[in-house]
Scaffold this active site. Structure first.
Site, PDB file in Angstrom:
ATOM      1  NE  ARG A  18      17.525 -37.784  13.868  1.00 47.32           N
ATOM      2  CZ  ARG A  18      17.511 -38.863  14.641  1.00 47.32           C
ATOM      3  NH1 ARG A  18      17.834 -38.792  15.911  1.00 47.32           N
ATOM      4  NH2 ARG A  18      17.146 -40.032  14.158  1.00 47.32           N
ATOM      5  CG  ASN A  36      14.250 -36.666  14.879  1.00 44.45           C
ATOM      6  OD1 ASN A  36      14.688 -35.845  14.092  1.00 44.45           O
ATOM      7  ND2 ASN A  36      14.099 -37.941  14.566  1.00 44.45           N
TER       8      ASN A  36
END
Length: 88
Positions: A18, A36
């Site tokens: 990320r 996520n």
């Protein structure tokens, strides 16, 4: 402005995926978010210039430790987003 909704499947959690996506997106002038999912995948909304979005998508495969098995990508309407964030 173009937007896509993306889900990355594979080894994409616990490796800074990320953070890498966010940093690259910001460097390319893209907007959106990344987070996520409970099933181990990573979901993202990416908005901006189509060529820059494609560059980010190629970059995702080069993130250290990432093994992308599959990507599901769908067009999305622009949402007046003005930053790229990580959603926790």
């Amino acid at each position: 402005m173009n937007c896509i909704h993306v889900i990355f499947y594979g080894n994409v959690q616990g490796i800074g995926f990320r953070a890498h996506i966010r940093a690259k997106a910001i460097s390319l002038g893209l907007y959106g978010w990344v987070k996520n999912l409970d099933d181990g995948s990573v979901e993202s909304l990416i908005c901006g210039n189509e060529d820059k979005i494609r560059e980010l998508m190629k970059y995702a495969h080069k993130i250290p430790g990432a093994v992308i098995d599959r990507i599901v990508e769908t067009p999305e309407k622009y949402d007046n987003i003005n930053e790229f964030s990580i959603i926790h």
